[in-house]
Design a protein around this motif. Sequence first.
Motif, PDB file in Angstrom:
ATOM      1  N   LEU A  20       0.863  -1.179   0.000  1.00 27.55           N
ATOM      2  CA  LEU A  20       0.000   0.000   0.000  1.00 27.55           C
ATOM      3  C   LEU A  20       0.898   1.226   0.000  1.00 27.55           C
ATOM      4  O   LEU A  20       1.745   1.380   0.874  1.00 27.55           O
ATOM      5  CB  LEU A  20      -0.912   0.005   1.229  1.00 27.55           C
ATOM      6  N   ILE A  21       0.719   2.110  -0.974  1.00 24.37           N
ATOM      7  CA  ILE A  21       1.562   3.295  -1.135  1.00 24.37           C
ATOM      8  C   ILE A  21       0.968   4.495  -0.398  1.00 24.37           C
ATOM      9  O   ILE A  21       1.620   5.121   0.418  1.00 24.37           O
ATOM     10  CB  ILE A  21       1.764   3.633  -2.632  1.00 24.37           C
ATOM     11  N   CYS A  22      -0.287   4.826  -0.716  1.00 25.68           N
ATOM     12  CA  CYS A  22      -0.927   5.961  -0.045  1.00 25.68           C
ATOM     13  C   CYS A  22      -2.441   5.846  -0.177  1.00 25.68           C
ATOM     14  O   CYS A  22      -2.942   5.241  -1.120  1.00 25.68           O
ATOM     15  CB  CYS A  22      -0.436   7.289  -0.603  1.00 25.68           C
ATOM     16  N   LEU A  23      -3.145   6.435   0.777  1.00 30.53           N
ATOM     17  CA  LEU A  23      -4.596   6.488   0.748  1.00 30.53           C
ATOM     18  C   LEU A  23      -5.020   7.521  -0.294  1.00 30.53           C
ATOM     19  O   LEU A  23      -4.535   8.654  -0.270  1.00 30.53           O
ATOM     20  CB  LEU A  23      -5.127   6.882   2.126  1.00 30.53           C
ATOM     21  N   VAL A  24      -5.897   7.116  -1.217  1.00 32.89           N
ATOM     22  CA  VAL A  24      -6.335   8.056  -2.260  1.00 32.89           C
ATOM     23  C   VAL A  24      -7.802   8.452  -2.126  1.00 32.89           C
ATOM     24  O   VAL A  24      -8.243   9.399  -2.772  1.00 32.89           O
ATOM     25  CB  VAL A  24      -6.058   7.521  -3.687  1.00 32.89           C
ATOM     26  N   GLY A  25      -8.559   7.740  -1.299  1.00 33.60           N
ATOM     27  CA  GLY A  25      -9.960   8.107  -1.133  1.00 33.60           C
ATOM     28  C   GLY A  25     -10.671   7.264  -0.106  1.00 33.60           C
ATOM     29  O   GLY A  25     -10.202   6.189   0.275  1.00 33.60           O
ATOM     30  N   THR A  26     -11.791   7.788   0.342  1.00 32.52           N
ATOM     31  CA  THR A  26     -12.639   7.091   1.292  1.00 32.52           C
ATOM     32  C   THR A  26     -14.067   7.173   0.794  1.00 32.52           C
ATOM     33  O   THR A  26     -14.527   8.249   0.407  1.00 32.52           O
ATOM     34  CB  THR A  26     -12.533   7.729   2.691  1.00 32.52           C
ATOM     35  N   GLY A  27     -14.747   6.044   0.769  1.00 31.46           N
ATOM     36  CA  GLY A  27     -16.125   6.014   0.303  1.00 31.46           C
ATOM     37  C   GLY A  27     -17.030   5.384   1.330  1.00 31.46           C
ATOM     38  O   GLY A  27     -16.622   5.108   2.466  1.00 31.46           O
ATOM     39  N   LEU A  59      -6.483  -0.369  -4.671  1.00 29.44           N
ATOM     40  CA  LEU A  59      -7.025  -1.402  -3.790  1.00 29.44           C
ATOM     41  C   LEU A  59      -8.118  -0.791  -2.934  1.00 29.44           C
ATOM     42  O   LEU A  59      -7.864   0.120  -2.147  1.00 29.44           O
ATOM     43  CB  LEU A  59      -5.928  -1.961  -2.880  1.00 29.44           C
ATOM     44  N   LYS A  60      -9.321  -1.281  -3.121  1.00 31.16           N
ATOM     45  CA  LYS A  60     -10.441  -0.848  -2.279  1.00 31.16           C
ATOM     46  C   LYS A  60     -10.560  -1.878  -1.166  1.00 31.16           C
ATOM     47  O   LYS A  60     -10.757  -3.063  -1.435  1.00 31.16           O
ATOM     48  CB  LYS A  60     -11.733  -0.783  -3.084  1.00 31.16           C
ATOM     49  N   CYS A 108      -6.369   4.817 -11.571  1.00 36.08           N
ATOM     50  CA  CYS A 108      -6.570   6.003 -12.410  1.00 36.08           C
ATOM     51  C   CYS A 108      -5.932   7.181 -11.706  1.00 36.08           C
ATOM     52  O   CYS A 108      -6.437   7.631 -10.675  1.00 36.08           O
ATOM     53  CB  CYS A 108      -8.056   6.256 -12.631  1.00 36.08           C
ATOM     54  N   ASN A 109      -4.852   7.695 -12.244  1.00 37.72           N
ATOM     55  CA  ASN A 109      -4.069   8.700 -11.523  1.00 37.72           C
ATOM     56  C   ASN A 109      -4.710  10.077 -11.445  1.00 37.72           C
ATOM     57  O   ASN A 109      -4.227  10.940 -10.739  1.00 37.72           O
ATOM     58  CB  ASN A 109      -2.650   8.810 -12.082  1.00 37.72           C
ATOM     59  N   VAL A 110      -5.828  10.302 -12.128  1.00 40.58           N
ATOM     60  CA  VAL A 110      -6.505  11.599 -11.995  1.00 40.58           C
ATOM     61  C   VAL A 110      -7.573  11.560 -10.912  1.00 40.58           C
ATOM     62  O   VAL A 110      -8.164  12.578 -10.594  1.00 40.58           O
ATOM     63  CB  VAL A 110      -7.137  12.078 -13.333  1.00 40.58           C
ATOM     64  N   GLY A 111      -7.821  10.406 -10.331  1.00 38.82           N
ATOM     65  CA  GLY A 111      -8.821  10.293  -9.275  1.00 38.82           C
ATOM     66  C   GLY A 111     -10.196  10.003  -9.834  1.00 38.82           C
ATOM     67  O   GLY A 111     -10.364   9.663 -11.004  1.00 38.82           O
ATOM     68  N   SER A 112     -11.191  10.154  -8.973  1.00 43.06           N
ATOM     69  CA  SER A 112     -12.562   9.859  -9.374  1.00 43.06           C
ATOM     70  C   SER A 112     -13.137  10.986 -10.216  1.00 43.06           C
ATOM     71  O   SER A 112     -12.649  12.120 -10.197  1.00 43.06           O
ATOM     72  CB  SER A 112     -13.431   9.667  -8.125  1.00 43.06           C
ATOM     73  N   LEU A 113     -14.200  10.669 -10.923  1.00 43.87           N
ATOM     74  CA  LEU A 113     -14.888  11.682 -11.709  1.00 43.87           C
ATOM     75  C   LEU A 113     -15.426  12.778 -10.788  1.00 43.87           C
ATOM     76  O   LEU A 113     -15.365  13.958 -11.123  1.00 43.87           O
ATOM     77  CB  LEU A 113     -16.024  11.048 -12.518  1.00 43.87           C
TER      78      LEU A 113
END
Length: 133
Positions: A20-27, A59-60, A108-113
């Motif tokens: 795991l590299i870094c946290l990118v989001g929380t849903g 990774l979710k 996806c390196n730009v993140g979520s829509l």
Amino acid sequence: MEDLDDIVDKDDDPQDLYDLICLVGTGSFGHVWKGVARVDVRSRRTNEVRVRAGQTIALKIVPAVDRDTFLKLMQEISWLAHFAFETITSFFMSHMIGTDLWICMEYCNVGSLARVLSKRADGLPETLIAPIL
């Protein structure tokens, strides 16, 4: 529904397969991490390589998945596993460790829509929206 043994690995510990590299989001279901595969990750049934060693992935991690949530997620994952479109994030593999479900997807390196839209006060031009719809 697709054979669950082909899309859910219940034998290997995903902590041994991915960094795991870094946290990118929380849903609503859990957290999404940027990660890198340590080794080639293969389908149990077909032995097909699903993720290459060194590949950057998302990774979710969904904690404490109950049976009903698991079945709902498996329906969605099974659907994603059948389709490959440029405009849909690719599903690679999922893993169960205890009651936690790890879903390995294309990064996806730009993140979520939603994130992209939140950064643009003027919205998106129709030429960018058309492929999404």
